[in-house]
Design an enzyme around this catalytic site. Structure first.
Site, PDB file in Angstrom:
ATOM      1  CG  ASP A  14     -20.495   7.539  26.723  1.00 34.25           C
ATOM      2  OD1 ASP A  14     -21.032   6.484  27.104  1.00 34.25           O
ATOM      3  OD2 ASP A  14     -20.109   8.437  27.490  1.00 34.25           O
ATOM      4  CG  ASP A  16     -23.702   9.789  32.369  1.00 39.06           C
ATOM      5  OD1 ASP A  16     -24.295  10.876  32.310  1.00 39.06           O
ATOM      6  OD2 ASP A  16     -23.293   9.306  33.441  1.00 39.06           O
TER       7      ASP A  16
HETATM    8 MG   LIG Z   1     -19.606   8.882  29.328  1.00 34.76          MG
END
Ligand SMILES: [Mg+2]
Length: 263
Positions: A14, A16
């Protein structure tokens, strides 16, 4: 730790809360990627954000000195486009509630934006959402069009607080029509399946690294990938006992993960 890191041959991450948080570079960036490249371990980035194309992500990821190409970025817009190609021929009229980048990803697959005849309605994060767009989307779905949501995230964090995420806009269309959307982003399996295809790796040899138990970890575990939770984002150690899926590994950040891996 329920995973032997030496068996891992590919990595999905991922963005963020793993690589950055807002504009802040998180620990281990970019060294973790040098580590992966030195070992010949391929990686892809998975994000539910549909507001940019993969090509638009490349310079942003590049600013953190991480080597990356378009095909290593898989967002919910691309997953939507790839899933649609399997079910709807080029030339199918569609309607898009979402960013210009999302519409561009779908037009690039040969779909025609046609509010009057749309056979598929795609709803993603749209910061220019209007009552008129909701009306068109709802009417087409009531007339029989398929209903696809890019991702179900209720909120979208921006500096200064939360804003409504794609899930909030999808909910409005769902409430109007009484129809349930087909959702594409994490934790649904489609994004993870596309990641495994691109990595050319077996799920049990692939490590998903994320900061959210309810999307990154849950979705990856659902397709039998190995999972690592980093504590630089949304989920905390105390959240794990109550989570639907437990990570195979919990580590502070990419730097500590790299240290464990190098042992
Ligand atoms: Mg995230």
């Amino acid at each position: 730790m329920n995973v032997d890191l030496h068996t891992i041959r590919a990595v999905a991450l991922d963005l963020d809360g793993v690589v950055w948080r807002g504009e802040e570079r998180l620990p281990g960036v970019p060294q973790f990627f040098t580590f992966l490249n030195q070992r010949g371990i391929p990686y892809v980035f998975l994000t539910n954000n549909s507001t940019r194309t993969p090509a638009e992500y490349v310079p942003k990821i590049g600013r953190y000195a991480i080597p990356v190409h378009d095909h290593q970025v898989i967002n919910s817009g691309i997953v939507t486009a790839e899933a649609m190609v399997k079910n709807y021929p080029s030339g199918t009229p569609i309607y898009v509630v979402g960013s210009e980048s999302l519409a561009a990803m779908l037009r690039a697959r040969g779909y025609l934006i046609d509010p009057d005849n749309a056979q598929v309605v795609v709803v993603g994060l749209d910061t220019q959402m209007t009552y008129e767009k909701l009306t068109i989307a709802g009417r087409r779905i009531l007339a029989g069009a398929a209903f696809i949501g890019t991702n179900a995230d209720a909120t979208f964090p921006v500096p200064g607080g939360l804003t409504p995420g794609a899930g909030s806009l999808i909910a409005a269309v769902q409430t109007m029509t009484g129809h349930k959307p087909l959702i594409m982003g994490k934790p649904q399996p489609t994004m993870f399946e596309i990641a495994l295809e691109r990595l050319g790796a077996l799920p049990e040899r692939t490590l998903m690294i994320g900061d959210r138990l309810d999307t990154d970890i849950l979705g990856a575990a659902g397709v039998s990938m190995k999972t690592a939770l980093v504590l630089t984002g949304i989920s905390h150690r105390e959240d794990i006992p109550r989570a639907q899926a437990h990570p195979d590994l919990v580590t502070e950040n990419l730097e500590t993960l790299m240290t464990q891996w190098a042992l």
